[in-house]
Scaffold this active site. Structure first.
Site, short mmCIF file in Angstrom:
data_model
loop_
_atom_site.label_atom_id
_atom_site.label_comp_id
_atom_site.label_asym_id
_atom_site.label_seq_id
_atom_site.Cartn_x
_atom_site.Cartn_y
_atom_site.Cartn_z
N LEU A 291 -5.27 1.83 -3.70
CA LEU A 291 -6.00 2.86 -2.97
C LEU A 291 -5.31 4.22 -3.17
CD1 LEU A 291 -8.23 3.63 -0.90
CD2 LEU A 291 -6.64 3.02 0.92
N PRO B 33 -1.72 10.02 -6.56
CA PRO B 33 -0.71 11.07 -6.42
C PRO B 33 -1.10 12.11 -5.36
CG PRO B 33 -1.09 10.59 -8.74
CD PRO B 33 -2.09 9.78 -7.97
N ARG C 48 -2.18 -4.53 8.51
CA ARG C 48 -1.06 -3.96 9.27
C ARG C 48 -0.36 -4.99 10.15
NH1 ARG C 48 -4.65 1.39 10.18
NH2 ARG C 48 -4.01 2.37 8.24
N HIS D 180 28.55 -2.14 12.50
CA HIS D 180 29.41 -2.53 11.37
C HIS D 180 30.39 -1.42 10.97
CE1 HIS D 180 26.66 -5.91 10.81
NE2 HIS D 180 27.39 -6.36 9.80
N GLU E 268 0.80 1.19 4.34
CA GLU E 268 -0.36 0.70 5.12
C GLU E 268 -0.58 1.59 6.35
OE1 GLU E 268 -1.26 -3.41 5.23
OE2 GLU E 268 -0.11 -3.84 3.42
C1 LIG Z 1 7.05 1.07 -1.73
C2 LIG Z 1 5.63 1.49 -1.53
C3 LIG Z 1 4.61 0.57 -1.75
C4 LIG Z 1 3.28 0.95 -1.60
N1 LIG Z 1 2.29 0.07 -1.90
C5 LIG Z 1 1.00 0.50 -1.96
C6 LIG Z 1 -0.04 -0.33 -2.49
O1 LIG Z 1 0.20 -1.49 -2.87
N2 LIG Z 1 -1.29 0.16 -2.57
C7 LIG Z 1 -1.59 1.42 -2.15
O2 LIG Z 1 -2.76 1.80 -2.26
N3 LIG Z 1 -0.63 2.24 -1.65
C8 LIG Z 1 0.64 1.81 -1.55
N4 LIG Z 1 1.63 2.64 -1.07
C9 LIG Z 1 1.28 4.00 -0.67
C10 LIG Z 1 1.41 4.23 0.83
O3 LIG Z 1 0.39 3.56 1.52
C11 LIG Z 1 1.41 5.76 1.06
O4 LIG Z 1 2.68 6.21 0.61
C12 LIG Z 1 1.16 6.14 2.50
O5 LIG Z 1 -0.17 5.87 2.86
C13 LIG Z 1 1.44 7.62 2.76
O6 LIG Z 1 0.82 8.43 1.81
P1 LIG Z 1 1.67 9.56 1.04
O7 LIG Z 1 2.90 8.93 0.54
O8 LIG Z 1 0.77 10.24 0.08
O9 LIG Z 1 2.08 10.57 2.20
P2 LIG Z 1 1.19 11.77 2.79
O10 LIG Z 1 -0.15 11.26 3.18
O11 LIG Z 1 1.26 12.92 1.87
O12 LIG Z 1 1.98 12.10 4.11
C14 LIG Z 1 3.19 12.86 4.14
C15 LIG Z 1 3.56 13.05 5.61
O13 LIG Z 1 2.54 13.81 6.28
C16 LIG Z 1 2.07 13.08 7.40
N5 LIG Z 1 0.65 13.35 7.60
C17 LIG Z 1 -0.36 13.26 6.69
N6 LIG Z 1 -1.54 13.56 7.26
C18 LIG Z 1 -1.28 13.83 8.56
C19 LIG Z 1 -2.08 14.21 9.68
N7 LIG Z 1 -3.41 14.34 9.59
N8 LIG Z 1 -1.48 14.41 10.87
C20 LIG Z 1 -0.13 14.26 10.99
N9 LIG Z 1 0.69 13.91 9.97
C21 LIG Z 1 0.12 13.69 8.78
C22 LIG Z 1 2.34 11.61 7.06
O14 LIG Z 1 2.35 10.80 8.23
C23 LIG Z 1 3.68 11.73 6.37
O15 LIG Z 1 4.71 11.78 7.31
C24 LIG Z 1 2.97 2.26 -1.17
C25 LIG Z 1 4.00 3.18 -0.93
C26 LIG Z 1 5.31 2.82 -1.12
C27 LIG Z 1 6.39 3.86 -0.93
#
Ligand SMILES: Cc1cc2nc3c(=O)[nH]c(=O)nc-3n(C[C@H](O)[C@H](O)[C@H](O)COP(=O)(O)OP(=O)(O)OC[C@H]3O[C@@H](n4cnc5c(N)ncnc54)[C@H](O)[C@@H]3O)c2cc1C
Length: 383
Positions: A125, A128, A243, A338, A363
């Protein structure tokens, strides 16, 4: 609410606990250091039925209830949170999606292989530029004859390195914006699909996480899962239940970090006595134990509510929010107990501290959970 476990639930929990203790504990540090889940471990996990926990029995799955599922994820996460997330993605995202939205052909084609763990799967889903705001995704799958033609990039794809099938969310009708997104099953040998290098992560290192990109990648229209242009609904409905898995993962990490902290505090002596004798340490442990208990109650409640079909969206987000915060709190305190030894790889709390961090991110971030909870509260208080 009754959390007295049935005999079947106790058996599921105890089997997972034994597997975690005997098989995962001795190699957990090595898996982390090598950033890899070996094929033989995936095979053993498959033999236990863990890649088909939520698959219907008619397709070879175990079809267990959600509380049993949470118990398995919790136990595995105590020793290897990376394996737990592979199990979680496979079951609560991919198997659930195909079971709920798949055609009979898709179910027969994929569910038996997924249930047997012959196929490992990924859920694509995020992109970048599209994380919390998943509806702003840009990947396109435009119809051309009997195919969808994919172009775009998916980020952070868990299990991508060994997955056979990928559930990919992409725009099928650009004119409809968020309402023009569909969910399509893509097989790993699709021409034009490329896997990136494994991400170098802070924690959950043994989990394989990569970018997946598509350049003029043709996928037959028959691979559409559910209704065309209803993909975002599919994505969110799956994450909602998924979740519970992350809440259980966080709970397992917290419990394991707590156990390490207690054991170390009993052994370590300063000022002539074990540090567990200091009230400051005992107060830390009291706070940690209380938060863990609250996380367990919220997580089990969420699982039971999901199974019963009663309202559960707010409750699942509460469980994910609180358990993930607890995992971070407890792992941090366990490192503190620790002292300097918590800062080196010789002690497992260093890994728990790093692994806990992701549970507040994927998630749905902590902030995203609060949005879900607040939205539900606003509706409830309007009545
Ligand atoms: C190890 C790992 C495994 C993953 N596995 C998968 C997978 O298998 N499939 C998949 O699809 N994705 C996967 N993800 C992606 C993950 O779900 C996203 O990283 C997550 O949803 C957050 O998106 P972002 O990193 O783009 O952060 P952003 O959405 O850019 O958020 C950055 C910050 O802004 C905050 N923020 C954003 N919008 C708002 C708002 N409206 N109000 C307040 N705060 C806000 C967020 O809470 C966060 O603190 C994975 C990520 C990691 C690191």
């Amino acid at each position: 609410m009754d959390f007295n476990l049935s005999e079947d639930q106790i058996l599921m929990r105890d089997t997972a606990r034994e597997f975690a203790e005997k098989r995962l504990k001795p190699i957990a540090e090595e898996l982390d250091a090598k950033s890899h889940l070996p094929a033989e471990l995936l095979k053993e996990t498959a033999e236990l039925g863990y890649f088909g926990l939520l698959a219907p029995e008619e397709y070879g799955g175990l079809a267990i209830d959600y509380l049993s599922y949470a118990l398995v994820i919790e136990e595995i996460s105590k020793m290897c949170a990376a394996l737990a997330i592979a199990i979680s993605v496979q079951n609560s995202l991919v198997i659930k999606a195909i079971s709920r939205y798949g055609s009979d052909e898709q179910k027969s084609k994929y569910l038996p292989k997924l249930a047997a763990g012959e196929y490992i799967s990924s859920y694509c889903l995020s992109e970048p530029g599209a994380g919390t705001d998943a509806g702003s995704l840009q990947c396109r799958a435009i119809r051309s004859g009997n195919d969808f033609v994919f172009n775009g990039t998916k980020s952070w794809v868990t299990s991508a390195g060994y997955a056979t099938i990928f559930l990919v969310f992409a725009i099928t009708d650009p004119a409809k914006g968020r309402k023009g997104i569909s969910c399509i099953i893509v097989e790993k040998d699709a021409k034009g699909m490329n896997l990136g290098q494994p991400e170098k992560k802070m924690g959950l290192k043994a989990s394989d996480t990569r970018e997946v990109s598509f350049v003029d990648c043709n996928v037959p229209v028959s691979q559409l899962l559910g209704e065309e242009n209803h993909g975002l609904k599919v994505a969110f409905s799956l994450l909602e239940a998924g979740r519970v898995g992350v809440a259980a993962q966080a709970l397992g990490i917290a419990e394991a970090a707590f156990a390490e902290a207690v054991s170390y505090a009993r052994e370590r002596k300063q000022f002539g006595q074990p540090i567990i004798e200091f009230q400051a340490t005992q107060f830390k442990l009291a706070e940690m134990a209380t938060r863990i208990d609250a996380s367990r109650l919220l997580t089990y409640r969420a699982a039971v509510l999901y199974d019963s079909g009663e309202p559960h969206v707010k409750e699942i987000s509460m469980a994910k929010l609180f358990s993930s915060q607890t995992a971070n709190y407890v792992a941090n305190e366990a490192v503190q107990i620790h002292g300097g030894y918590g800062y080196v790889k010789e002690y497992a709390v260093e890994r728990y501290f790093r692994d806990a961090r992701i549970t507040e991110i994927y998630e749905g971030t902590t902030e995203a959970q609060k949005m879900v909870i607040a939205r539900a509260l606003m509706q409830e208080t309007q009545r």
